[in-house]
Design a protein around this motif. Structure first.
Motif, PDB file in Angstrom:
ATOM      1  N   MET A  58       0.976  -1.254  -0.339  1.00  0.00           N
ATOM      2  CA  MET A  58       0.049  -0.122   0.357  1.00  0.00           C
ATOM      3  C   MET A  58       1.090   1.262  -0.204  1.00  0.00           C
ATOM      4  N   THR A  59       0.885   2.123  -0.926  1.00  0.00           N
ATOM      5  CA  THR A  59       1.496   3.280  -0.806  1.00  0.00           C
ATOM      6  C   THR A  59       0.561   4.148  -0.553  1.00  0.00           C
ATOM      7  N   ASN A  60       1.653   5.445  -0.249  1.00  0.00           N
ATOM      8  CA  ASN A  60       1.543   6.362  -0.083  1.00  0.00           C
ATOM      9  C   ASN A  60       0.145   7.559  -1.209  1.00  0.00           C
ATOM     10  N   ALA A  61      -0.267   6.616  -1.926  1.00  0.00           N
ATOM     11  CA  ALA A  61      -0.538   7.274  -2.942  1.00  0.00           C
ATOM     12  C   ALA A  61      -2.324   7.027  -2.297  1.00  0.00           C
ATOM     13  N   GLU A  62      -2.432   5.569  -1.860  1.00  0.00           N
ATOM     14  CA  GLU A  62      -3.480   4.975  -2.120  1.00  0.00           C
ATOM     15  C   GLU A  62      -3.903   5.225  -1.041  1.00  0.00           C
ATOM     16  N   LEU A  63      -3.137   5.804   0.055  1.00  0.00           N
ATOM     17  CA  LEU A  63      -3.883   6.370   1.466  1.00  0.00           C
ATOM     18  C   LEU A  63      -4.942   7.422   1.215  1.00  0.00           C
ATOM     19  N   GLU A  64      -4.117   9.045   0.561  1.00  0.00           N
ATOM     20  CA  GLU A  64      -5.010   9.902  -0.236  1.00  0.00           C
ATOM     21  C   GLU A  64      -6.136   9.800  -0.525  1.00  0.00           C
ATOM     22  N   SER A  65      -6.076   8.478  -1.053  1.00  0.00           N
ATOM     23  CA  SER A  65      -7.530   8.109  -1.592  1.00  0.00           C
ATOM     24  C   SER A  65      -8.831   7.821  -0.189  1.00  0.00           C
ATOM     25  N   LEU A  66      -8.193   7.750   1.198  1.00  0.00           N
ATOM     26  CA  LEU A  66      -8.597   6.952   1.982  1.00  0.00           C
ATOM     27  C   LEU A  66      -9.144   8.250   3.138  1.00  0.00           C
ATOM     28  N   VAL A  67      -7.672   8.403   3.458  1.00  0.00           N
ATOM     29  CA  VAL A  67      -7.684  10.192   4.468  1.00  0.00           C
ATOM     30  C   VAL A  67      -7.060  11.420   3.522  1.00  0.00           C
ATOM     31  N   ASP A  68      -7.811  11.917   4.173  1.00  0.00           N
ATOM     32  CA  ASP A  68      -6.819  13.483   3.883  1.00  0.00           C
ATOM     33  C   ASP A  68      -5.588  14.001   4.524  1.00  0.00           C
ATOM     34  N   THR A  69      -4.735  13.546   3.579  1.00  0.00           N
ATOM     35  CA  THR A  69      -3.472  13.191   3.739  1.00  0.00           C
ATOM     36  C   THR A  69      -2.675  13.621   2.059  1.00  0.00           C
ATOM     37  N   THR A  70      -1.273  13.616   1.741  1.00  0.00           N
ATOM     38  CA  THR A  70      -0.851  13.178   0.995  1.00  0.00           C
ATOM     39  C   THR A  70       0.664  12.743   0.794  1.00  0.00           C
ATOM     40  N   ASP A  71       1.021  12.700   0.023  1.00  0.00           N
ATOM     41  CA  ASP A  71       2.329  11.836  -0.541  1.00  0.00           C
ATOM     42  C   ASP A  71       3.389  12.348   0.810  1.00  0.00           C
ATOM     43  N   ALA A  72       4.093  13.738   0.281  1.00  0.00           N
ATOM     44  CA  ALA A  72       4.768  14.495   1.441  1.00  0.00           C
ATOM     45  C   ALA A  72       4.587  14.608   2.547  1.00  0.00           C
ATOM     46  N   TRP A  73       2.755  14.704   2.989  1.00  0.00           N
ATOM     47  CA  TRP A  73       2.721  14.944   3.861  1.00  0.00           C
ATOM     48  C   TRP A  73       3.604  14.048   4.869  1.00  0.00           C
ATOM     49  N   ILE A  74       3.402  13.044   4.255  1.00  0.00           N
ATOM     50  CA  ILE A  74       3.581  11.399   5.141  1.00  0.00           C
ATOM     51  C   ILE A  74       4.745  11.399   5.253  1.00  0.00           C
ATOM     52  N   ARG A  75       5.507  11.313   4.253  1.00  0.00           N
ATOM     53  CA  ARG A  75       7.165  11.779   3.838  1.00  0.00           C
ATOM     54  C   ARG A  75       7.658  12.313   4.838  1.00  0.00           C
ATOM     55  N   GLU A  76       7.753  13.804   5.177  1.00  0.00           N
ATOM     56  CA  GLU A  76       7.879  14.410   5.561  1.00  0.00           C
ATOM     57  C   GLU A  76       7.572  14.150   6.771  1.00  0.00           C
ATOM     58  N   ARG A  77       7.230  14.079   7.564  1.00  0.00           N
ATOM     59  CA  ARG A  77       6.858  13.116   9.284  1.00  0.00           C
ATOM     60  C   ARG A  77       7.189  12.370   9.354  1.00  0.00           C
ATOM     61  N   THR A  78       7.126  11.175   9.048  1.00  0.00           N
ATOM     62  CA  THR A  78       7.360  10.006   9.309  1.00  0.00           C
ATOM     63  C   THR A  78       8.324   8.639   7.854  1.00  0.00           C
ATOM     64  N   GLY A  79       8.906   9.503   7.191  1.00  0.00           N
ATOM     65  CA  GLY A  79      10.304   8.784   6.148  1.00  0.00           C
ATOM     66  C   GLY A  79       9.659   7.275   5.793  1.00  0.00           C
ATOM     67  N   ILE A  80       8.192   7.865   5.378  1.00  0.00           N
ATOM     68  CA  ILE A  80       7.278   6.402   5.325  1.00  0.00           C
ATOM     69  C   ILE A  80       6.739   6.658   3.347  1.00  0.00           C
ATOM     70  N   ALA A  81       7.414   6.103   2.468  1.00  0.00           N
ATOM     71  CA  ALA A  81       6.365   5.582   1.765  1.00  0.00           C
ATOM     72  C   ALA A  81       5.301   4.971   0.973  1.00  0.00           C
ATOM     73  N   GLN A  82       5.639   3.744   1.671  1.00  0.00           N
ATOM     74  CA  GLN A  82       4.731   2.339   1.801  1.00  0.00           C
ATOM     75  C   GLN A  82       4.603   1.138   2.747  1.00  0.00           C
ATOM     76  N   ARG A  83       3.966   0.484   2.782  1.00  0.00           N
ATOM     77  CA  ARG A  83       3.982  -0.743   3.731  1.00  0.00           C
ATOM     78  C   ARG A  83       3.162  -1.383   3.231  1.00  0.00           C
ATOM     79  N   HIS A  84       3.527  -2.631   3.734  1.00  0.00           N
ATOM     80  CA  HIS A  84       3.162  -4.172   3.021  1.00  0.00           C
ATOM     81  C   HIS A  84       1.539  -5.301   4.591  1.00  0.00           C
TER      82      HIS A  84
END
Length: 323
Positions: free
Chosen positions: A18-44
């Motif tokens: 599951m990529t950050n891009a997929e999460l953008e469709s579930l909650v109010d977030t962005t790939d850039a927001w997640i990467r900046e605050r957590t360092g995470i790009a994807q998860r299994h």
């Protein structure tokens, strides 16, 4: 004196990513927001019907294969998880059956949230040192996606599923130098899953039964306590920061990992980080990261490893190991 060494490592990740891009469709977030605050790009994410025991079995088998051992060589399984298959039997017992580890071996679970693997390693080390076991399979495994509220962007972007394992065996020289475990149950409200069997079988409406976290407050306590346990660990072994070859932290988020590295005065090049690709896999994160760095050749025999973790409870701990 009998000591304990890591004979081999293993890991397993579910197929689905599951990529950050997929999460953008579930909650109010962005790939850039997640990467900046957590360092995470994807998860299994575990597949439907894929359980904690399935992940743990695969990681355990990988570790046994790497050690050149058979299931009959194992007489202890300690499995750390916050997401067991069921109330009982323990997930460790289910793994024992699936790996065909002989009847009569010891098998049980440890619940210490994200610190679970370090707790499990401590327990197995004590068994071997005191003659209670000769060879142990220590596993951290999680299907954490099953306890996420996918509408809560403060938590659902952080976690993933996976499993990691090590084979511990008796040795004449370290090995495991020392382990250091701590807890503070007074701060339960900052990070918890507010439901359990003895509190009632019916989940109430809302987020009950899902992870609840006050992230900023958890961050502050984590950085402070991890810094203290690093000092405690080095002092107990008469070592300095310069003696540490690799820091293998719990992969909570990149900011906590970087803060611990600064405490050790270690460059990030000496920190094993898999958080970008795995997210926070709770009790599985340290053995997953360890296995990745062993298999890609970064970690070599004879090097000194410092493992440290912080989790709900609060629990925290460390292990200093010569690999």
């Amino acid at each position: 004196m009998t000591r304990t060494r890591i004979a081999a490592t293993g890991s397993y990740l579910p197929e689905r990513i599951m990529t950050n891009a997929e999460l953008e469709s579930l909650v109010d977030t962005t790939d850039a927001w997640i990467r900046e605050r957590t360092g995470i790009a994807q998860r299994h994410i575990a597949a439907p019907g894929e359980t904690c025991a399935d992940l743990a079995r695969a990681a355990g088998q990988a570790a046994l294969d790497a050690a050149g051992l058979a299931p009959t060589d194992v007489d202890l399984i300690v499995l750390a998880t916050s997401t067991p298959d069921q109330v009982f039997p323990s997930t460790a017992c289910r793994v024992q059956e699936r790996l065909d580890v002989p009847a009569g071996a010891i098998a049980f679970d440890v619940a210490a949230a994200c610190s679970g693997f370090v707790y499990a390693l401590d327990v197995a080390d004590r068994f071997i040192r005191t003659g209670g076991a000769r060879r142990a399979l220590v596993i951290g495994a999680e299907t954490f996606s099953r306890i996420l509220d996918w509408s809560d962007r403060s938590t659902c972007v952080l976690f993933g599923d996976g499993a990691g394992a090590v084979v511990l065996e008796a040795a004449e020289s370290p090995g495991v130098y020392s382990t250091h475990l701590h807890a503070d149950g007074r701060q339960e409200s900052l990070l918890n899953v507010p439901w359990g069997v003895s509190q009632g079988y019916e989940l109430l409406e809302g987020s009950r039964g899902k992870v609840s976290m006050r992230g900023n407050e958890v961050f502050k306590v984590a950085v402070r306590t991890l810094g203290a346990v690093v000092d405690e660990t080095l002092a107990a072994n008469g070592m300095s920061r310069a003696d540490v070859d690799w820091l293998i932290p719990h992969q909570a988020n990149i900011r906590i990992m970087a803060a611990t590295a600064r405490k050790l005065q270690l460059p990030m090049e000496q920190v094993v980080s898999t958080v970008e690709w795995h997210g926070n896999t709770s009790a599985a994160s340290i053995p997953l990261a360890l296995d990745v760095a062993v298999r890609d050749g970064r970690i070599q025999r004879g090097q000194v490893l410092l493992l440290e973790a912080f989790g709900a409870g609060f629990t925290w701990g460390s292990a200093l190991i010569r690999y």
